[in-house]
Design an enzyme around this catalytic site. Structure first.
Site, short mmCIF file in Angstrom:
data_model
loop_
_atom_site.label_atom_id
_atom_site.label_comp_id
_atom_site.label_asym_id
_atom_site.label_seq_id
_atom_site.Cartn_x
_atom_site.Cartn_y
_atom_site.Cartn_z
N SER B 465 -59.16 -25.77 10.23
CA SER B 465 -58.18 -26.73 10.73
C SER B 465 -56.88 -26.51 9.99
O SER B 465 -56.86 -25.89 8.91
CB SER B 465 -58.69 -28.15 10.47
OG SER B 465 -57.62 -29.07 10.56
N TYR B 478 -62.22 -34.50 4.79
CA TYR B 478 -62.12 -33.57 5.92
C TYR B 478 -61.37 -32.31 5.51
O TYR B 478 -61.82 -31.19 5.74
CB TYR B 478 -61.42 -34.27 7.08
CG TYR B 478 -61.29 -33.44 8.32
CD1 TYR B 478 -62.37 -33.27 9.18
CD2 TYR B 478 -60.09 -32.81 8.65
CE1 TYR B 478 -62.27 -32.50 10.32
CE2 TYR B 478 -59.97 -32.03 9.79
CZ TYR B 478 -61.06 -31.89 10.61
OH TYR B 478 -60.95 -31.11 11.73
#
Lengths: 279, 595
Positions: B465, B478
């Protein structure tokens, strides 16, 4: 009162049937090589011959990946182009005639030749017809219904393509239009109809509702009585599928009476019933 | 001479006479099946095809022969003028008539075998004797001649670059025209060192090949070049149109042939199927599984069409990526929604065989169903939690047994978790690391190991990401998990590079998927969670970056073997910031999200 209401509905139903008859007649004439412009002209002429003089909007025709509005950035791209139909291509016809003052707005999705994917998508679109009716009867805010439709599309594996319409609408209100000998148009939309929509928008703005059923805050209100042209539009990698038909919303307390589809005898509904019968 | 017929059980060897030459021919499989003739290149002998032949023998009548002057076949006397394409065509026809007198044969050629093959399928006298042609790394000399002429006639910068690029790759052709020296080199030091050189430069599996006859093969084979290249390049035939369907296999890492050579091929071969493979020149030895499956698919399609009289069914897959992924096995985790689902569809459209894995069985089944409708050759759904090591091992064993070794693995499954470090509980940390990091580790261990053991290349794509390189105080867990995935990818890429397996990380920015709906926000009540989800969800919807674009990037990352591929403008900006303005990145990390 009830009599007039029924009479009005009959008027809308007749013009909606006429519009769907037009889509079926034109769809049957589509051949490889026909352009979007030609298809739009065929719809226009078919309806003119049957007495249509005014339009909510002029007929649209989308072929190939234009059915999924691939690469659409500006509204002008909705207008028919010189794109030619090829075997195996999906197509959508979308037209909104005004006849004797009654408006219809219908959409018809087809495919030139058999396509299992297209059939699957049309079948899956049926679930949205049920979902919209159920949630409108529950008097859920339109914005939430919109989001539920969105979620169902995602679950089904499709993209929401009605978001590409102006204001991202899944539906809009339609109403009676005064018959005039001269019916001017603005960017393909009938001026009389636009006036009606603008009047609704003004009223709605004062009263906290909107004639456009969108994902935005101005649609955060329960369904407003009237006729709504509902047009969920699925997209999947260059194939788009939609239906569009009128949903009647009333202020009745009886759930069955509070909302119902104007007509259940339409091509996509019949097709679905036949499939169910086979299953 | 050594090697003929050796190393392959049940091979039937025979001699076929053609024009005073004795050709050494080996047959495998049932002679009643469709005949596939495999022709080797330079400096090789028929043994180069053994790995592929073994994989085809159950379904086809496989025929291999040593080209004149190579392996077990005798050489013409004198050598000069004995290797012209006309004479090679005589040989081929003699072999075809001997092994399959009644039915046309399916021809497959590698390197000079393919150069000859083009001659066979473009001259009129073979019409009716060849049913199809699969060309690997060997252009028609006539097409090559026209390719050069076209570029010389209108030398735009791009065309000049193409000419120079191919010229640099073709240096050895010039060298082979020097008299006597090549023969001396092959019979001397080059012949001895060649197997080791190939192993190192081409990453060929060691042992078995080249055959012991290499030095003589290579010395004789120099006449293939001397007898044909100059004549054909100077005066290419203008009627070199293929009269059979052609399947062209292009390895992207070919040291001798540019991919651009085949740009105009559609003009010469109207019924052309293109396949592209990340490999070097010796595809029959390094990628036998893929070669065998493409040959089998193509031959079967042509054979079915020939028997039914209908035109051949085009191979599965449409669009620009079909040539790369047609028939390849792709496994995607987290395939029930979002980027995983879109990736599965993108591979499906390219004609791949897709395994959709997700813990949401219904969602995975739906993905597989739509993948089949989209164009996947086959598609299956598998229900599996990527964070469960044993389940993943079991899945890997099942996939290998039922569908084969995965060619492309996409470790995409992930969950979101918002919140600061202090708000995040140990439980939440574990949950997010279990899926986002351990899921990738389990995937790479289970499937990556199979890929490495097979030794025929492959590709692993991990979904990281933009949060992997942009810190944020409100996305601690995350971002940490995704940064770990990014580093894991880089390390694994280094480890697997030697095995021809590429590893890529995809770093998408804000993509409109269902991840927000499943995201937890640490330290908030249920009601606040719901509100946060709605708000962030709407922001994602407004951003409206479609997962289909990420999916396309995944395909591009595989094709171009990219190490790290940011997707969406914000991801590119954040990557730039992290590399060239890290202090700015740290300042951004302190901003409170507008919730």
């Amino acid at each position: 009162m009830a009599g007039r209401f029924d009479e009005e509905l009959r008027g809308f139903r007749e013009v909606q049937r006429l519009a769907y008859a037009c889509t079926e007649a034109v769809a049957a004439q589509l051949r490889p090589g026909v352009t979007e412009r030609a298809a739009a002209r065929m719809q226009r002429e078919w309806l003119r011959e049957r007495g249509v003089q005014d339009w909510f909007h002029l007929p649209f025709a989308w072929f190939g990946d234009r059915t999924a509005f691939a690469g659409f950035r500006v509204p002008l791209q909705f207008f028919p182009t010189g794109r030619r139909l090829e075997p195996g291509m999906p197509f959508i016809l979308d037209l909104a005639p005004v006849h004797r003052g009654f408006t219809a707005d219908v959409g018809y999705a087809g495919c030139l030749g058999p396509s299992p994917l297209h059939e699957r998508m049309v079948a899956d679109l049926g679930a949205h017809r049920d979902l919209v009716l159920r949630e409108v009867r529950e008097r859920r805010p339109l914005r939430e219904i919109y989001e539920d439709v969105d979620r169902l599309m995602v679950r089904q594996g499709y993209a929401n393509r009605h978001r590409a319409y102006p204001f991202g609408v899944i539906a809009h209100k339609v109403g009676r239009v005064r018959e005039r000998p001269w019916a001017p148009r603005l960017f393909g939309f009938g001026v009389q109809s636009l006036k009606g929509l603008a009047a609704d928008a003004l009223h709605g703005h004062r009263e906290g509702w909107s004639p456009l059923w969108s994902p935005y805050r101005f649609s955060d209100h329960p369904p407003r009585p009237g006729l709504w042209a509902v047009e969920p539009h699925l997209g999947f990698r260059g194939t788009g599928v939609k239906f569009e038909e009128l949903l009647v919303v009333t202020d009745s307390r009886d759930p069955q009476e509070s909302a119902f589809w104007l007509d259940d005898d339409l091509p996509h509904v019949r097709r679905r019933q036949e499939e169910r019968a086979v299953a | 001479m050594s090697g003929q017929g050796r190393g392959i059980d049940g091979a039937r060897e025979r001699r076929v006479r053609s024009d005073g030459i004795e050709l050494c021919v080996v047959e495998l499989g049932d002679a009643a099946d469709p005949t596939v003739v495999l022709v080797h290149g330079y400096p090789d002998s028929k043994e180069v095809w053994y790995d592929v032949a073994r994989r085809l023998r159950d379904r086809f009548h496989v025929v291999l022969y040593d080209v004149r002057g190579h392996g077990g076949s005798t050489a013409p006397v004198p050598l000069r003028g004995g290797f012209t394409l006309e004479k090679l065509t005589d040989d081929f026809l003699a072999v075809a008539d001997a092994v399959s007198p009644d039915a046309p044969v399916h021809l497959v050629g590698h390197d000079w075998g393919s150069v000859q093959g083009w001659e066979f399928v473009t001259v009129p006298r073979t019409e009716g004797r060849v049913a199809s042609f699969t060309s690997v790394s060997g252009p028609s000399l006539d097409h090559f001649g026209h390719w050069i002429k076209d570029r010389m006639a209108r030398p735009t910068p791009r065309r000049v670059a193409q000419l120079l690029g191919q010229g640099a790759r073709s240096w050895y052709v010039g060298a082979l025209h020097v008299p006597a020296l090549p023969e001396a080199a092959w019979r001397g030091p080059l012949g001895k060192r060649w197997p080791r050189m190939l192993e190192r430069a081409e990453r060929l599996p060691s042992g078995g090949h080249p055959a012991g006859s290499l030095a003589d093969d290579a010395a004789h084979g120099a006449w293939l070049y001397r007898d044909n290249v100059r004549a054909r390049l100077r005066h290419p035939r203008t009627d070199a149109y293929a009269h059979v369907p052609v399947q062209l296999v292009t390895p992207t890492g070919d040291a001798f042939l540019s991919e651009r050579l085949y740009d105009d091929l559609g003009r010469w071969a109207p019924r052309l199927v293109r396949r592209t493979l990340a490999a070097k020149h010796w595809v029959p030895r390094t990628r036998p599984d893929q070669m065998a499956s493409w040959i089998a698919e193509f031959v079967t399609a042509q054979e079915t069409a020939r028997q039914s009289g209908a035109p051949a069914r085009p191979p599965a897959g449409t669009g620009p990526y079909a040539r790369h992924f047609g028939g390849r096995l792709v496994l995607v985790t987290g395939a029930a929604s979002g980027i995983g689902r879109a990736t599965a569809f993108a591979f499906a459209e390219a004609g791949a065989r897709v395994v959709a894995v997700d813990r949401d069985a219904a969602g995975a089944a739906r993905t597989a169903e739509l993948a089949r409708l989209t164009g996947a050759q086959e598609a299956w759904a598998e229900c599996c939690d990527v964070s469960d090591e044993q389940a993943m091992e079991k899945l890997a064993a099942k996939v290998a047994a039922e569908y084969g070794v995965v060619d492309v693995l996409v470790n995409n499954a992930g969950i979101g978790l918002g919140g600061t470090f202090m708000d995040t509980t140990a439980e939440e940390w574990r949950a997010v690391l279990d899926v986002n990091l351990w899921g990738v580790i389990h995937g790479c261990r289970a499937f990556g190991r199979q890929m490495a053991e097979r030794g025929q290349g492959g590709h692993i794509v991990n979904t990281a990401s933009a949060a992997a390189f942009q810190p944020s105080k409100s996305l601690t867990a995350y971002s940490t998990s995704k940064a770990a995935v990014l580093m894991l990818t880089e390390c694994l890429r280094a480890e697997l590079a030697g095995k021809g397996i590429g590893v890529s990380a995809i770093c998408p920015g804000i993509v409109n998927t269902g991840i927000v709906a499943a995201t937890r926000f640490a330290g908030l009540s249920e009601e606040e969670q719901r509100r946060h989800r709605e708000k962030v969800g709407r922001a994602y919807a407004r951003r409206n970056y479609p997962p289909e674009k990420v999916a396309e990037s995944v395909l591009r990352a595989v094709i171009h073997d990219r190490a790290v591929l940011p997707v969406a403008p914000e991801a590119h900006v954040l990557r730039f910031v992290s590399r060239f303005a890290p202090r700015l990145g740290r300042a951004i990390a302190r901003i409170d999200p507008p919730l």
